[in-house]
Design a protein around this motif. Structure first.
Motif, mmCIF file in Angstrom:
data_model
loop_
_atom_site.group_PDB
_atom_site.id
_atom_site.type_symbol
_atom_site.label_atom_id
_atom_site.label_comp_id
_atom_site.label_asym_id
_atom_site.label_seq_id
_atom_site.Cartn_x
_atom_site.Cartn_y
_atom_site.Cartn_z
ATOM 1 N N LEU A 47 0.825 -1.198 0.000
ATOM 2 C CA LEU A 47 0.000 0.000 0.000
ATOM 3 C C LEU A 47 0.868 1.260 0.000
ATOM 4 C CD1 LEU A 47 -2.745 1.371 0.063
ATOM 5 C CD2 LEU A 47 -2.774 1.012 2.554
ATOM 6 N N ARG A 48 1.926 1.255 0.781
ATOM 7 C CA ARG A 48 2.814 2.416 0.837
ATOM 8 C C ARG A 48 3.463 2.679 -0.519
ATOM 9 N NH1 ARG A 48 4.051 7.422 1.831
ATOM 10 N NH2 ARG A 48 6.287 7.768 2.047
ATOM 11 N N ILE A 49 3.926 1.646 -1.180
ATOM 12 C CA ILE A 49 4.570 1.837 -2.476
ATOM 13 C C ILE A 49 3.554 2.313 -3.509
ATOM 14 C CG2 ILE A 49 5.772 0.657 -4.365
ATOM 15 C CD1 ILE A 49 7.059 -1.049 -2.034
ATOM 16 N N ALA A 50 2.351 1.755 -3.462
ATOM 17 C CA ALA A 50 1.292 2.210 -4.370
ATOM 18 C C ALA A 50 1.024 3.691 -4.169
ATOM 19 C CB ALA A 50 0.027 1.391 -4.142
ATOM 20 N N GLN A 51 0.942 4.089 -2.899
ATOM 21 C CA GLN A 51 0.678 5.494 -2.576
ATOM 22 C C GLN A 51 1.867 6.366 -2.976
ATOM 23 O OE1 GLN A 51 2.304 7.096 0.363
ATOM 24 N NE2 GLN A 51 1.353 9.012 -0.231
ATOM 25 N N PRO A 74 -7.399 3.251 10.527
ATOM 26 C CA PRO A 74 -6.512 4.403 10.766
ATOM 27 C C PRO A 74 -5.100 4.188 10.208
ATOM 28 C CG PRO A 74 -7.827 4.003 12.705
ATOM 29 C CD PRO A 74 -8.052 2.822 11.783
ATOM 30 N N LYS A 75 -4.582 2.956 10.237
ATOM 31 C CA LYS A 75 -3.265 2.686 9.644
ATOM 32 C C LYS A 75 -3.327 2.855 8.132
ATOM 33 C CE LYS A 75 -0.673 -0.320 12.648
ATOM 34 N NZ LYS A 75 -0.020 -1.624 12.810
ATOM 35 N N ILE A 76 -4.371 2.338 7.527
ATOM 36 C CA ILE A 76 -4.528 2.461 6.080
ATOM 37 C C ILE A 76 -4.604 3.935 5.701
ATOM 38 C CG2 ILE A 76 -6.087 1.980 4.139
ATOM 39 C CD1 ILE A 76 -6.914 -0.597 5.748
ATOM 40 N N ASP A 77 -5.405 4.683 6.448
ATOM 41 C CA ASP A 77 -5.590 6.103 6.159
ATOM 42 C C ASP A 77 -4.339 6.934 6.424
ATOM 43 O OD1 ASP A 77 -8.211 5.458 5.555
ATOM 44 O OD2 ASP A 77 -8.997 6.143 7.482
ATOM 45 N N ASN A 78 -3.456 6.455 7.296
ATOM 46 C CA ASN A 78 -2.284 7.227 7.722
ATOM 47 C C ASN A 78 -0.989 6.763 7.058
ATOM 48 O OD1 ASN A 78 -0.400 7.731 10.696
ATOM 49 N ND2 ASN A 78 -1.230 9.364 9.436
ATOM 50 N N ILE A 79 -1.077 5.875 6.072
ATOM 51 C CA ILE A 79 0.132 5.306 5.466
ATOM 52 C C ILE A 79 1.013 6.377 4.811
ATOM 53 C CG2 ILE A 79 -0.880 4.723 3.211
ATOM 54 C CD1 ILE A 79 1.382 2.332 5.148
ATOM 55 N N SER A 80 0.414 7.471 4.361
ATOM 56 C CA SER A 80 1.208 8.496 3.687
ATOM 57 C C SER A 80 2.091 9.292 4.643
ATOM 58 C CB SER A 80 0.300 9.456 2.909
ATOM 59 O OG SER A 80 -0.517 10.173 3.797
ATOM 60 N N SER A 81 1.819 9.188 5.936
ATOM 61 C CA SER A 81 2.679 9.875 6.919
ATOM 62 C C SER A 81 3.001 8.942 8.086
ATOM 63 C CB SER A 81 2.003 11.155 7.414
ATOM 64 O OG SER A 81 0.754 10.865 8.008
ATOM 65 N N TRP A 82 3.352 7.720 7.767
ATOM 66 C CA TRP A 82 3.628 6.696 8.767
ATOM 67 C C TRP A 82 4.684 7.133 9.772
ATOM 68 C CZ3 TRP A 82 8.637 5.464 8.990
ATOM 69 C CH2 TRP A 82 9.410 5.666 7.855
ATOM 70 N N TRP A 83 5.686 7.896 9.334
ATOM 71 C CA TRP A 83 6.793 8.316 10.213
ATOM 72 C C TRP A 83 6.342 9.313 11.276
ATOM 73 C CZ3 TRP A 83 5.942 9.837 5.304
ATOM 74 C CH2 TRP A 83 5.688 11.179 5.101
ATOM 75 N N ASN A 84 5.190 9.911 11.070
ATOM 76 C CA ASN A 84 4.670 10.937 11.967
ATOM 77 C C ASN A 84 3.430 10.401 12.685
ATOM 78 O OD1 ASN A 84 4.616 13.491 13.110
ATOM 79 N ND2 ASN A 84 3.265 14.292 11.528
ATOM 80 N N SER A 85 3.525 9.166 13.143
ATOM 81 C CA SER A 85 2.362 8.499 13.709
ATOM 82 C C SER A 85 2.784 7.500 14.768
ATOM 83 C CB SER A 85 1.620 7.767 12.583
ATOM 84 O OG SER A 85 0.568 7.007 13.104
ATOM 85 N N LEU A 96 8.851 0.245 6.611
ATOM 86 C CA LEU A 96 8.335 1.254 5.685
ATOM 87 C C LEU A 96 9.431 2.222 5.240
ATOM 88 C CD1 LEU A 96 4.850 1.820 7.328
ATOM 89 C CD2 LEU A 96 5.308 0.705 5.124
ATOM 90 N N ALA A 97 10.338 2.565 6.148
ATOM 91 C CA ALA A 97 11.466 3.422 5.771
ATOM 92 C C ALA A 97 12.337 2.715 4.731
ATOM 93 C CB ALA A 97 12.292 3.792 6.996
ATOM 94 N N TYR A 98 12.633 1.448 4.962
ATOM 95 C CA TYR A 98 13.420 0.646 4.016
ATOM 96 C C TYR A 98 12.713 0.588 2.659
ATOM 97 C CZ TYR A 98 15.668 -3.524 2.047
ATOM 98 O OH TYR A 98 16.324 -4.425 1.232
ATOM 99 N N SER A 99 11.420 0.365 2.684
ATOM 100 C CA SER A 99 10.628 0.284 1.450
ATOM 101 C C SER A 99 10.652 1.609 0.696
ATOM 102 C CB SER A 99 9.183 -0.103 1.775
ATOM 103 O OG SER A 99 9.145 -1.361 2.414
ATOM 104 N N ASP A 100 10.523 2.707 1.421
ATOM 105 C CA ASP A 100 10.587 4.034 0.794
ATOM 106 C C ASP A 100 11.948 4.259 0.127
ATOM 107 O OD1 ASP A 100 8.002 4.771 1.534
ATOM 108 O OD2 ASP A 100 8.635 6.285 2.982
ATOM 109 N N ILE A 101 13.005 3.944 0.842
ATOM 110 C CA ILE A 101 14.354 4.191 0.337
ATOM 111 C C ILE A 101 14.664 3.296 -0.855
ATOM 112 C CG2 ILE A 101 16.816 4.029 0.931
ATOM 113 C CD1 ILE A 101 15.234 6.505 2.048
#
Length: 154
Positions: A47-51, A74-85, A96-101
């Motif tokens: 979901l994070r990569i899709a977003q 709430p996790k699904i809705d907040n995936i775009s700012s996971w680091w701030n949650s 998620l950080a690894y996936s982003d990088i």
């Protein structure tokens, strides 16, 4: 995806053998695959990569799958700012950080993110998570290129 259908506006993905290869990757690492990685964590990655890659098809599909397998809304809705949650565990945040990088692909300190993963996962588990990330990046780019757009199915 009850009232949404998808329409290709650019090309048919079956026009080359690549689509069949991507389907084989999905069989091995997609949301229907049997993996060692926790099913909910794998779905959060997808979901994070899709977003992150702004793939409308993939966001709709993987948000629905996330709901279907019981990931809290709430996790699904907040995936775009996971680091701030505080909705995500430290293990989820590291993943998620690894996936982003890995999705960005040009980070000069990639080793730092790999080492953080080593605190939670074996080398084999990290390799599987990397394959999930790579698979999702293939699919988001394929769906973006073919123009797989959502439309209401009225």
């Amino acid at each position: 995806m009850n009232s949404v259908k998808f329409e290709n506006i650019r090309f048919n993905p079956d026009s080359t053998p690549f689509h069949k290869l991507a389907e084989q990757m999905a069989d091995a690492f997609g949301y229907k695959a049997v993996l060692v990685t926790d099913k909910k964590l794998a779905q959060l990655i997808r979901l994070r990569i899709a977003q992150r890659n702004e793939c409308a098809y993939c966001i709709i599909l993987h948000a629905q799958v996330a709901r279907d397998i019981g990931i809290p809304y709430p996790k699904i809705d907040n995936i775009s700012s996971w680091w701030n949650s505080q909705l995500f565990t430290e293990k989820e945040k590291v993943t998620l950080a690894y996936s982003d990088i890995l999705t960005i692909g040009t980070h000069k300190r990639f080793q730092k993110y790999h080492e953080a993963m080593c605190e939670y996962f074996s080398a084999e588990e990290i390799a599987e998570i990397a394959a999930i990330v790579i698979n999702m990046n293939v699919w988001t780019r394929l769906k973006l290129a073919q123009g797989q757009l959502p439309i209401y199915d009225e």
